[in-house]
Design an enzyme around this catalytic site. Structure first.
Site, PDB file in Angstrom:
ATOM      1  N   LEU A   6       0.865  -1.125   0.025  1.00  0.00           N
ATOM      2  CA  LEU A   6       0.233  -0.041  -0.083  1.00  0.00           C
ATOM      3  C   LEU A   6       0.863   1.320   0.031  1.00  0.00           C
ATOM      4  CD1 LEU A   6      -2.696  -0.836   2.469  1.00  0.00           C
ATOM      5  CD2 LEU A   6      -2.587  -1.559   0.034  1.00  0.00           C
ATOM      6  N   ALA A   7       0.507   2.008  -1.036  1.00  0.00           N
ATOM      7  CA  ALA A   7       1.451   3.200  -1.122  1.00  0.00           C
ATOM      8  C   ALA A   7       0.805   4.292  -1.930  1.00  0.00           C
ATOM      9  CB  ALA A   7       2.742   2.785  -1.892  1.00  0.00           C
ATOM     10  N   ALA A   8      -0.351   4.374  -1.394  1.00  0.00           N
ATOM     11  CA  ALA A   8      -1.314   5.516  -2.221  1.00  0.00           C
ATOM     12  C   ALA A   8      -1.403   6.638  -1.373  1.00  0.00           C
ATOM     13  CB  ALA A   8      -2.574   4.831  -2.679  1.00  0.00           C
ATOM     14  N   ARG A  13       2.243  15.441   5.552  1.00  0.00           N
ATOM     15  CA  ARG A  13       3.254  15.949   6.341  1.00  0.00           C
ATOM     16  C   ARG A  13       4.576  15.908   6.151  1.00  0.00           C
ATOM     17  NH1 ARG A  13       3.001  13.729  11.932  1.00  0.00           N
ATOM     18  NH2 ARG A  13       1.783  11.922  11.400  1.00  0.00           N
ATOM     19  N   ASN A 222       5.722   9.376   8.491  1.00  0.00           N
ATOM     20  CA  ASN A 222       4.650  10.225   7.981  1.00  0.00           C
ATOM     21  C   ASN A 222       5.353  11.898   7.851  1.00  0.00           C
ATOM     22  OD1 ASN A 222       2.477   8.566   7.930  1.00  0.00           O
ATOM     23  ND2 ASN A 222       2.913   8.103  10.101  1.00  0.00           N
ATOM     24  N   TYR A 361      46.324  17.169 -12.277  1.00  0.00           N
ATOM     25  CA  TYR A 361      44.917  16.596 -12.942  1.00  0.00           C
ATOM     26  C   TYR A 361      45.436  15.441 -14.117  1.00  0.00           C
ATOM     27  CZ  TYR A 361      41.075  15.834 -15.992  1.00  0.00           C
ATOM     28  OH  TYR A 361      40.209  15.194 -16.743  1.00  0.00           O
ATOM     29  N   ASN A 381      43.448  17.143 -21.716  1.00  0.00           N
ATOM     30  CA  ASN A 381      42.697  16.060 -22.422  1.00  0.00           C
ATOM     31  C   ASN A 381      41.837  16.621 -23.197  1.00  0.00           C
ATOM     32  OD1 ASN A 381      41.365  16.933 -20.105  1.00  0.00           O
ATOM     33  ND2 ASN A 381      40.285  14.981 -20.251  1.00  0.00           N
TER      34      ASN A 381
END
Ligand code: UD1
Ligand code: CA
Length: 452
Positions: A6-8, A13, A222, A361, A381
């Site tokens: 469930l991720a709806a 918050r 939350n 470098y 380079n």
């Protein structure tokens, strides 16, 4: 087994535009932790119920073994599971997980699954000092008979400290029938998944309860406060596991692992280090304070001094890196290579015993063994359009402040004088130097300031 995540929920918050379940914990979305745990149980199918945030959730987490169903509007946890019904095979039980509860262990879930067997309903419950807000587990003669939500509970029921974590497993054929009978005639006007417990009891289906090994396994996110708390719990667990395995951590509260850290024997890690992706550290390696290391391999007895940044790189055995060194993607260092302060290496190989100790470098270069790269050396380079390689053969000595304008090759045993701008290949075993000859003018007078 079927798994429904469930991720709806909206996650108001979190105060964020990002859907709640996509907020990262230890570098990966909350939902990815739950999916990984689900996968560890070997389900036949896994279905994610998403809602808020448009297609961000299915787009970001798409995988062959997952299906995504949209719940719109969100009318409660029971309504959420209803959306997944067409995906649930009836001949095997269905496990319900929450996408915002990231730290549940597979061992705890295995206990729950075992309790349910093929034909029972099992709920994961915990005893809390302060059960406010949670659904209460109502028992009669010790058996779970129903779950009452906070807002629907009587004072006596509110005094119950055993609460519903939300995680449960049920036989699917019955689950579908119970879901079809849910009503939203309650304090919140929602379809409660929790109402299936009383239905199961009525149908003579045994309801079991199982408890997690640790309460934090059932904590949800939350808010950013809770996210930060769970991040700390997770990091503490990772640090604990490293200590138990024999890794020395200067302070287990000051290490962050955002991925997989594999350590050999007698590894020492000082404070403030961040490990991302997959990092492999072999025996006797020392990592100094405040290093950031991502997708890298550090071979045995190498020493990484403080404040190094290493990404997609491989450090050879007994090498010494830093302090303040940056190894960028494609860096491959052989044994006993020294990379010192303010040296950046990118897409380059350095052979055994080679050194670049200060301010350099080294990009798109193939460097042989026993090469000394002096302070201030730069491989040029990039010509503004294309990248070119620099080849430095074994035993070359690159004088300080040299520019190697690629493509260019420095032959074996060659020496470049300090300040050389190398635009053509330097022959082996010779001194090559390109700079104005030094002259001195005896008795030369400095100009004097004009009087006005
Ligand atoms: C729910 C349980 C409660 C339990 C608590 C644990 C119900 C009716 N209550 O309460 O007994 O103690 O979890 O945290 O089940 N979600 C959806 N669609 C919806 C509603 C929720 O996908 O329409 C998802 C949320 O994203 C979340 C999970 O379900 O992952 C729980 O939702 P939440 O609103 O936190 O449940 P609670 O009402 O707090
Ligand atoms: Ca909740």
């Amino acid at each position: 087994m079927n798994v429904v995540i469930l991720a709806a929920g909206m996650g108001k918050r979190m105060q964020s535009d990002l859907p709640k379940v996509l907020h990262p914990l230890a570098g990966k979305p909350l939902l990815s932790h739950v999916i990984a745990t689900a996968r560890s149980l070997g389900p036949s199918h896994c279905c994610v119920v998403y809602g808020h945030g448009g297609d961000a959730v299915p787009t970001q987490l798409a995988a062959e073994d997952l299906s995504f169903v949209l719940q719109e509007p969100q009318l409660g946890t029971g309504h959420a599971v209803m959306q997944a019904v067409p995906h649930l095979a009836e001949d095997q039980p269905t496990l319900v997980l929450y996408g915002d509860v990231p730290l549940t262990s597979s061992d705890t879930l295995k206990t729950l699954i075992a309790k349910a067997g093929k034909d029972k309903l099992a709920v994961l419950t915990v005893e809390l000092e302060d059960p406010t807000g949670y659904g209460r587990i109502v028992r009669e003669q010790g058996r779970v008979v129903r779950i009452v939500e906070q807002k629907d509970a009587s004072d006596t029921q509110r005094a119950i400290r055993e609460v519903n974590t939300g995680i449960l497993i049920a036989p699917t054929r019955q689950l579908k029938a119970w879901l079809a009978k849910l009503s939203n005639n309650n304090a919140q006007g929602e379809y409660y998944l929790t109402d299936i417990i009383a239905q199961a009891v009525q149908d003579g289906v045994t309801v079991e309860a199982a408890q997690p090994a640790h309460v934090w396994e059932t904590l949800g996110v939350n808010s950013k406060v809770q996210l930060a708390e769970l991040e700390r719990i997770h990091q503490r667990n990772v640090a604990q596991a490293l200590l138990e395995q024999g890794v020395t951590l200067a302070d287990p509260a000051r290490i962050d692992v955002r991925g997989t850290l594999i350590c050999g024997r007698d590894v020492e890690i000082d404070v403030g280090c961040i490990f991302e992706g997959t990092v492999e550290i072999e025996d006797h390696v020392k990592i100094g304070a405040h290093c950031v290391i991502k997708n890298a391999r550090i071979a045995s007895a190498a020493v990484i001094k403080p404040f190094c940044h290493i990404e997609e790189a491989s450090v050879g055995a007994a090498s010494q890196i830093g302090p303040y060194a940056r190894l960028r993607p494609g860096t491959v260092l052989s044994e006993d290579v020294h990379i010192g302060n303010f040296v950046e290496v990118k897409n380059s190989q350095l052979g055994t015993h080679s050194k670049a100790n200060h301010l350099a470098y080294v990009g798109d270069a193939t460097v042989g063994s026993r090469v000394n790269i002096g302070a201030g050396t730069i491989t040029c380079n990039y010509d503004g359009a294309n990248k070119h390689r620099t080849i430095i053969e074994d035993d070359a000595f690159i004088g300080s402040d040299t520019q190697l304008v690629a493509p260019v090759t420095v032959g074996r045993g060659a020496t470049l004088g300090a300040g050389t701008t190398l635009t053509k290949d330097a022959p082996a075993d010779s001194l090559t130097v390109s700079r104005a000859r030094q002259t001195s003018i005896p008795g030369w007078q400095r100009p004097v300031k004009l009087k006005t």
